[in-house]
Design an enzyme around this catalytic site. Structure first.
Site, PDB file in Angstrom:
ATOM      1  N   LYS A  37      39.455  -0.404  10.664  1.00 54.60           N
ATOM      2  CA  LYS A  37      38.502   0.084  11.659  1.00 54.60           C
ATOM      3  C   LYS A  37      37.735   1.295  11.119  1.00 54.60           C
ATOM      4  O   LYS A  37      36.523   1.426  11.334  1.00 54.60           O
ATOM      5  CB  LYS A  37      39.231   0.440  12.956  1.00 54.60           C
ATOM      6  CG  LYS A  37      39.767  -0.756  13.721  1.00 54.60           C
ATOM      7  CD  LYS A  37      38.660  -1.654  14.241  1.00 54.60           C
ATOM      8  CE  LYS A  37      39.179  -2.754  15.133  1.00 54.60           C
ATOM      9  NZ  LYS A  37      38.117  -3.654  15.625  1.00 54.60           N
ATOM     10  N   TYR A  39      45.613  -1.755  10.043  1.00 58.59           N
ATOM     11  CA  TYR A  39      44.651  -2.057  11.103  1.00 58.59           C
ATOM     12  C   TYR A  39      43.711  -0.875  11.309  1.00 58.59           C
ATOM     13  O   TYR A  39      42.482  -1.022  11.352  1.00 58.59           O
ATOM     14  CB  TYR A  39      45.395  -2.387  12.395  1.00 58.59           C
ATOM     15  CG  TYR A  39      44.505  -2.414  13.619  1.00 58.59           C
ATOM     16  CD1 TYR A  39      43.503  -3.358  13.756  1.00 58.59           C
ATOM     17  CD2 TYR A  39      44.672  -1.478  14.649  1.00 58.59           C
ATOM     18  CE1 TYR A  39      42.691  -3.390  14.874  1.00 58.59           C
ATOM     19  CE2 TYR A  39      43.868  -1.497  15.769  1.00 58.59           C
ATOM     20  CZ  TYR A  39      42.876  -2.453  15.886  1.00 58.59           C
ATOM     21  OH  TYR A  39      42.072  -2.470  16.988  1.00 58.59           O
ATOM     22  N   SER A  80      38.609   1.460  17.643  1.00 60.76           N
ATOM     23  CA  SER A  80      39.951   1.655  18.178  1.00 60.76           C
ATOM     24  C   SER A  80      40.405   3.104  18.076  1.00 60.76           C
ATOM     25  O   SER A  80      40.078   3.811  17.113  1.00 60.76           O
ATOM     26  CB  SER A  80      40.939   0.774  17.413  1.00 60.76           C
ATOM     27  OG  SER A  80      42.277   1.064  17.754  1.00 60.76           O
TER      28      SER A  80
END
Length: 376
Positions: A174, A170, A146
């Protein structure tokens, strides 16, 4: 013909990528726990790919095939479960050549309130997957990373060499998985790994048969916008009208989900054709659009009006995020081909034909299962 495993393949990006891979001649096995995916999506993928009847072998196993050798198999399973992963690697005779890893949680705002869950699913799930790949002799992996990794940066557009400085859980997960995959690639010869850092995938398949169907309240702009247009939500919330951007709203790089799906296919082909390597690529259009620009384009493309209100900024967001996608074009010959208007047209075709998402299929054979999955 290559057999590939898609974790989280019944979700938004996975389902569109699965269709692209089937149309390219691959056999596809999907493992998904349906936390944000749907067996109905896979039935429609089989239909769009021209496969034979969609058969439910059990409550945990579905399949569709054609005489030419095309095959789609769906396993209900959790990426954190070694047993579920072993079933996925051995179904239909096994022999998985590559994995495309989509399984994971992806909402920035939700990650701020549920960090333990995000670390468990996104990081522990990847560890379990790598262990299963080791057990089954598979060393080729395309990872769904991402642009959130870049956090707040002064570099616009953002190259792959920009510092990784995530600003929410988040993004941290990643970054942790990318670090893990880098360590794994260095630990033994033979690994082929692509880290695809994509920006904001939106839109839907132009048929209107498959699209984005988030469970509960959408966390991202485009599905929320589509649900407002369909009358499922009263108005759109725009998070922040005081960002340092031309109209005060956040600017993002939106790419059509079909462009993204094709990018995954190109990455897989490159890994299988070239010597072992670890490849890091941005997937984006290289163009930024503000929230209000997206709203205005959606209205103009579809002849609709969208009520919206501007509210406070959302924790974990940034002002501008736009890709520098030149390396993906250099290495894979890939670039986005579809415009923001295409995104708005195809996204609305999906939502207007499926006002309740995949639950709109309640009269179709698998409808009872879908309603149960969504708690209806």
């Amino acid at each position: 013909m290559t057999k590939v495993l898609l974790t989280g393949g019944a979700g938004f990006i996975g389902s569109h990528t699965g269709l692209t891979l089937l149309e390219s001649g691959h056999q596809v096995v999907v493992v998904d726990d349906f936390s944000n995916g749907s067996a109905e999506a896979m039935r429609r993928v089989a239909e769009l790919a021209g496969l034979g009847p969609w058969r439910q072998a059990s409550t945990e196993h579905w399949t569709a095939a054609d005489p030419e050798g095309g095959r789609l198999t769906l396993i209900r399973g959790d990426v954190r479960s070694p047993q579920d992963l072993d079933r996925a690697f051995t179904v239909d005779g096994g022999d998985i050549s590559a994995v495309l890893h989509f399984a994971g949680l992806k909402a920035v705002g939700e990650s701020m309130t549920q960090p333990l869950r995000y670390w468990d699913v996104n990081v522990t799930g990847t560890v379990r997957l790598l262990e299963a790949m080791g057990r089954h002799g598979c060393q080729t992996l395309v990872f769904s990373s991402s642009a959130t990794l870049y956090g707040t940066t002064d570099q616009v557009p953002i190259p792959e060499t920009a510092p990784l400085q995530p600003i929410n859980p988040y993004g941290y997960t990643k970054a942790a998985v990318e670090r893990l995959l880098t360590d794994v690639a260095a630990s033994a010869p033979g690994w082929r790994i692509a880290l695809l850092r994509y920006f904001n995938p939106v839109g839907a398949h132009p048929s209107g048969r498959i699209g984005e169907d988030p469970n509960g309240l959408p966390n991202n702009l485009f599905p929320f916008l589509c649900q407002v247009a369909a009358g499922r939500r009263r108005h759109l919330q725009v998070f922040g009208g005081d960002w340092p951007t031309p109209d005060g709203t956040g600017v993002r790089d939106y790419l059509h989900v079909m462009d993204l799906a094709e990018g995954h296919g190109r990455a897989l082909d490159l890994l299988l054709a070239e010597p072992p390597q670890r490849l890091t690529l941005n997937l984006g259009s290289g163009r930024g659009h503000s929230v209000l620009e997206v709203v205005q384009t959606f209205e103009a493309t579809n002849g609709l009006r969208l009520p919206y209100t501007v509210v406070a900024r959302r924790p974990g967001d940034s002002a501008v995020s736009v890709a520098d996608p030149r390396e993906a074009e250099r290495r894979m010959g890939w670039r986005t081909r579809r415009s923001l208007a295409d995104i708005c047209r195809d996204g609305w075709a999906w939502q207007s034909a499926n006002p309740q998402g995949y639950r709109s299929a309640e009269k179709e054979p698998i409808g009872e299962l879908i309603r149960a999955q969504h708690g209806s």
